[in-house]
Each structure stands twice: as C-alpha cells, then as structure tokens.
Design a protein around this motif. Structure first.
Motif, short mmCIF file in Angstrom:
data_model
loop_
_atom_site.label_atom_id
_atom_site.label_comp_id
_atom_site.label_asym_id
_atom_site.label_seq_id
_atom_site.Cartn_x
_atom_site.Cartn_y
_atom_site.Cartn_z
N ARG A 186 0.83 -1.22 0.00
CA ARG A 186 0.00 0.00 0.00
C ARG A 186 0.86 1.26 0.00
O ARG A 186 0.48 2.27 -0.60
CB ARG A 186 -0.94 -0.02 1.21
CG ARG A 186 -1.96 -1.15 1.15
CD ARG A 186 -3.10 -0.96 2.11
NE ARG A 186 -4.03 -2.09 2.07
CZ ARG A 186 -5.14 -2.16 2.78
NH1 ARG A 186 -5.47 -1.16 3.60
NH2 ARG A 186 -5.94 -3.20 2.68
N LEU A 187 1.99 1.22 0.66
CA LEU A 187 2.91 2.35 0.63
C LEU A 187 3.41 2.60 -0.80
O LEU A 187 3.47 3.74 -1.27
CB LEU A 187 4.10 2.11 1.57
CG LEU A 187 3.83 2.26 3.06
CD1 LEU A 187 4.94 1.58 3.88
CD2 LEU A 187 3.70 3.72 3.45
N SER A 188 3.76 1.51 -1.48
CA SER A 188 4.24 1.63 -2.86
C SER A 188 3.15 2.16 -3.77
O SER A 188 3.40 3.01 -4.64
CB SER A 188 4.74 0.27 -3.36
OG SER A 188 5.85 -0.17 -2.61
N GLU A 189 1.92 1.68 -3.57
CA GLU A 189 0.79 2.16 -4.38
C GLU A 189 0.54 3.64 -4.15
O GLU A 189 0.09 4.35 -5.06
CB GLU A 189 -0.47 1.36 -4.04
CG GLU A 189 -0.42 -0.10 -4.51
CD GLU A 189 -1.56 -0.93 -3.96
OE1 GLU A 189 -2.31 -0.41 -3.10
OE2 GLU A 189 -1.71 -2.10 -4.38
N ALA A 190 0.84 4.12 -2.93
CA ALA A 190 0.65 5.53 -2.60
C ALA A 190 1.84 6.40 -3.02
O ALA A 190 1.84 7.61 -2.78
CB ALA A 190 0.39 5.68 -1.10
N GLY A 191 2.85 5.76 -3.62
CA GLY A 191 4.01 6.51 -4.08
C GLY A 191 5.00 6.86 -2.97
O GLY A 191 5.88 7.70 -3.16
N VAL A 192 4.87 6.19 -1.83
CA VAL A 192 5.78 6.45 -0.71
C VAL A 192 7.02 5.57 -0.86
O VAL A 192 6.91 4.36 -1.07
CB VAL A 192 5.10 6.16 0.64
CG1 VAL A 192 6.06 6.42 1.79
CG2 VAL A 192 3.83 7.00 0.79
N LYS A 193 8.19 6.16 -0.76
CA LYS A 193 9.44 5.43 -0.87
C LYS A 193 10.05 5.20 0.52
O LYS A 193 9.71 5.88 1.48
CB LYS A 193 10.43 6.18 -1.76
CG LYS A 193 9.95 6.34 -3.20
CD LYS A 193 11.02 6.96 -4.07
CE LYS A 193 10.53 7.14 -5.50
NZ LYS A 193 10.16 5.87 -6.14
N ASN A 194 10.96 4.23 0.59
CA ASN A 194 11.60 3.90 1.85
C ASN A 194 12.53 5.04 2.30
O ASN A 194 13.53 5.31 1.64
CB ASN A 194 12.42 2.60 1.70
CG ASN A 194 13.11 2.19 2.97
OD1 ASN A 194 12.89 2.76 4.04
ND2 ASN A 194 13.97 1.18 2.88
N PRO A 195 12.22 5.70 3.42
CA PRO A 195 13.06 6.80 3.89
C PRO A 195 14.16 6.35 4.85
O PRO A 195 14.99 7.16 5.27
CB PRO A 195 12.05 7.70 4.62
CG PRO A 195 11.09 6.73 5.24
CD PRO A 195 10.99 5.57 4.25
N HIS A 196 14.17 5.07 5.20
CA HIS A 196 15.09 4.56 6.22
C HIS A 196 16.43 4.17 5.59
O HIS A 196 16.53 3.20 4.85
CB HIS A 196 14.47 3.37 6.94
CG HIS A 196 13.16 3.69 7.59
ND1 HIS A 196 13.05 4.30 8.82
CD2 HIS A 196 11.88 3.53 7.13
CE1 HIS A 196 11.77 4.48 9.11
NE2 HIS A 196 11.04 4.02 8.12
N ARG A 197 17.49 4.92 5.93
CA ARG A 197 18.80 4.71 5.32
C ARG A 197 19.93 4.77 6.34
O ARG A 197 21.07 5.06 5.98
CB ARG A 197 19.04 5.77 4.23
CG ARG A 197 18.01 5.78 3.11
CD ARG A 197 18.06 4.52 2.28
NE ARG A 197 16.99 4.48 1.27
CZ ARG A 197 16.75 3.45 0.49
NH1 ARG A 197 17.51 2.36 0.59
NH2 ARG A 197 15.76 3.49 -0.39
N ARG A 198 19.65 4.53 7.60
CA ARG A 198 20.71 4.62 8.61
C ARG A 198 21.81 3.60 8.34
O ARG A 198 21.54 2.47 7.95
CB ARG A 198 20.14 4.37 10.01
CG ARG A 198 19.24 5.48 10.54
CD ARG A 198 18.86 5.23 11.99
NE ARG A 198 18.35 3.87 12.17
CZ ARG A 198 18.69 3.06 13.19
NH1 ARG A 198 19.55 3.47 14.11
NH2 ARG A 198 18.16 1.86 13.28
N SER A 199 23.04 4.03 8.56
CA SER A 199 24.18 3.14 8.34
C SER A 199 24.97 2.87 9.62
O SER A 199 25.73 1.90 9.69
CB SER A 199 25.11 3.72 7.27
OG SER A 199 25.58 5.00 7.66
N GLU A 200 24.80 3.71 10.62
CA GLU A 200 25.49 3.50 11.90
C GLU A 200 24.59 2.63 12.77
O GLU A 200 23.77 3.13 13.55
CB GLU A 200 25.79 4.84 12.57
CG GLU A 200 26.72 5.75 11.78
CD GLU A 200 28.11 5.12 11.62
OE1 GLU A 200 28.59 4.46 12.56
OE2 GLU A 200 28.69 5.28 10.53
N LEU A 201 24.75 1.35 12.64
CA LEU A 201 23.85 0.40 13.31
C LEU A 201 24.59 -0.45 14.33
O LEU A 201 25.74 -0.85 14.09
CB LEU A 201 23.17 -0.49 12.27
CG LEU A 201 22.41 0.24 11.16
CD1 LEU A 201 21.93 -0.76 10.10
CD2 LEU A 201 21.24 1.01 11.73
#
Length: 373
Positions: free
Chosen positions: A322-337
């Motif tokens: 549903r997120l993809s259908e709404a045009g929402v992209k993945n905003p989660h890009r943290r690299s310091e994990l």
C-alpha cells in the motif's frame, strides 16, 4: 575477448537463490570480499547441498572468476557446518586457489539472508534499505556461481535445480528445463499424495503460493512444495489482508515478534510489535506513518513465534504494497547500526522451526534424480 560481464549477460544468468537480479549487473562492481551463499536456509529444500557435492569445482571456478573480476581480496563460501559432504568436496576443489576459504555457519534460519550472512562472515552491518555492495561485499548463490562458470564456457542457463517435496510420492531434487510446468515437475516426483493441497514456489517460510499448476517454473524457482491445505502453517500463508488486519486487533503486545526479528537484531529500525499495536489503535488514513514496514525481510519468523498465531509478516507485506501504491518510498537509510547483544541467543535452529511448525514429517533428503529431464 568478451568480459565476464558480457559472458554472463549473454548466458542469461540471474540470481538463482530466488531474487532473480541480473547477475551481470551485480558483478560489475569493485569489492574486497565475495561470498558464495551455500547456506540454503529454507527448510525442506536441498538443491544447493546436492550441487555443492556434485559440482564443487565449477562453483569454485565461478567464485574465482568473480573474485578476479571485482578485484576482491578474498572469496568465502558460507556453508552450514552440518553439510559435511558438501564442505569436504568444496575444500578439495579449492586446492590450488589462493584467497578462497570456507566459513562454517550455524544451522539457524534465516542464515542465508544476505544481511545476516554478511554479518556472520564479515561482522559488517548492511545499512537500512541497503545492499552488500555498500559494505564492500558481493553475495552470490552457489548455483549462480555454477552458472557463471558455465557462462565462461559459452553455456547458457536453460535448466534450474529444483527440489520437489512435501506431499509427493517421491521427493526429489531435479535439474529441470526452465519453462516446464509445476504440474509436470510434480508428476516426475510421483505425483501428489493428497488431493487438497497448496503449491508453493520456494520453501515453507518464504515461498509464494502458485494458483495455476500449469504455469512454468522460472530461473528463480528452487523449490516446488506441496503442503496440505488444512495445515496450520498453510492457513497463515494464504491469509488475506483483512484477516491479518483483524488479527492485529487482538495482539497482546508481548514483543516476541520484535525480539526474534533478524533485521531488528542487526539494529534496523523495525519493530513488528509496534506496528501491530499501531494497527490496533489507529486507522490507516495516513499510510506514510508505517514506513518501517519497508525494512521487513519477510522471513516469517514473527508469524512463527507469535503465541496468538497472529500475522505480523502479512501486515508488513500489505503495508509495503500500500505504501508503494501511494508513491511512498523507503526513507530509512541509517548506516550506523549496532546489533543486539542478544542476537546469538535468539537465532532459531532449523530443527526447532520444523518441529514447531509441524513440518518435520516432510523433511525428506530429496536425493538428486538419476535422470535428466
């Protein structure tokens, strides 16, 4: 002389582990470590194990070719310690090659997930929404490497190694031509032993339901699995969106799904229990508030561990769609994990998984067929 990338492209090699990403694109990179994924973590599937025993030299040739092309310092085969015969065959095939080694993995699920595999072998954590390349690593399934070795010899991908198992008369692993129907593959294994079954392309944890048995297997099919339709785990696999949403309303918030989540244990910002809680207490009018679902790897462990038999995985799958259908992209890009200090203690042994799911009776060795279709 054609480059390795050109040869692999011309041979039609794609990721054989299930993702199907074009291999010529994947290997066109510079990394310091190349990993051959021989973990085969999906229960009930045995194709990679049989291939590592039967064609170890070709797998090593493919690995060496990718190591050389990417400028990597080392090539590592990640294989479960319990695959003793395959491990011995690969070690012998490595004789004369420099910079190649074996890494023995524990028998847990999902050991073959790229994020888990890279961390187990290198200690590096792939960023949220990232790929192994971002931490200087390239991962290829062992059958993909076998196909790369064939590509160097000018042999295209026309066949796929497939385990046909579950409720069939004679579980087998076969080298089948791409395009053969699921129904034909089932008949080669003696046919179904029950009338009312579901058909999965893949294993019991991440396999996709196939509605039409006459449809063809593809270059990414590694399992043709039949399971009784009335099986408890099967009912979860075929649950509809509205069922998953309805079930979320009775979540007891025990957090067991989060405690066992492989991505959460690597430090990713995903909490299945919080998602279930949010679904129970609010509406889905603002779909963009559920973006953590993008971090779900869909391994199914949250469904497995839930004491109420709820469906956190299905909720996340629905949210991603549903997120993809709404045009929402993945905003989660943290690299310091920072991985959880409890990660090693929360790994799920494959044997325990099969017993708990009630699938142990279908755990056949599925030997290699003594014929080629």
């Amino acid at each position: 002389m054609p480059s390795l990338v050109d040869l692999v492209r011309e041979a039609g090699v794609v990721g054989a582990g299930g993702a199907g990403f074009p291999t010529h694109v994947k290997i066109d990179a510079k990394v310091d470590t190349v990993i051959a994924n021989g973990s085969e973590c999906e229960p009930l599937l045995h194709g990679d194990q049989h291939l590592m025993k039967a064609e170890p030299r070709k797998i090593i040739e493919g690995l060496q070719a990718v190591v050389r092309h990417t400028g990597a310092e080392r090539g590592i085969v990640g294989i479960k310690a319990k695959y003793a015969e395959a491990k011995t065959a690969l070690k012998e095939a490595m004789t004369g090659y420099e910079g190649l080694e074996i890494f023995e993995l524990q028998d847990f699920y999902p050991a073959g997930d790229e994020f888990s595999l890279v961390y187990e072998i290198t200690g590096r954590v792939i960023p949220e929404g990232g790929i192994p390349l971002q931490v200087g690593t390239l991962v290829n399934n062992v059958e993909t490497l076998y196909n790369i070795a064939n590509a160097i010899e000018g042999i295209p991908v026309t066949h796929k190694l497939v385990t046909v198992a579950g409720t069939v008369a004679k579980p087998l692993t076969m080298k089948l031509p791409v395009g053969i129907s699921y129904a034909e593959a089932i008949e080669l294994a003696g046919g179904a032993t029950v009338e009312n079954y579901i058909l999965l392309d893949g294993g019991p944890m991440m396999g996709k339901v196939v509605e039409d048995p006459s449809s063809p297997i593809t270059k990414t099919t590694n399992g043709v699995l039949l399971l009784p339709r009335d099986h408890r785990w099967v009912r979860k696999l075929i649950a509809e969106d509205r069922t998953a949403l309805k079930f979320s309303m009775i979540c007891c918030h025990c957090d067991m799904c989060t405690d066992i989540c492989p991505r959460n244990l690597l430090g990713h910002d995903i909490y299945p229990s919080r998602t279930m809680r949010a679904m129970a207490l609010s509406s889905m009018i603002d779909i963009s508030s559920y973006t953590n679902a993008f971090l779900c790897c869909e391994c199914g462990l949250c469904d497995f561990i839930c004491p109420l038999d709820l469906l956190p995985r299905e909720v996340n799958v629905m949210l991603k769609r549903r997120l993809s259908e709404a045009g929402v992209k993945n905003p989660h890009r943290r690299s310091e994990l920072k991985p959880s200090p409890f990660r090693d203690y929360r790994k799920v042994p494959t044997g325990r998984l099969l017993l708990s799911l009630g699938l142990k009776e279908f755990d056949s060795p599925a030997p290699m067929a003594d014929f080629q279709y």
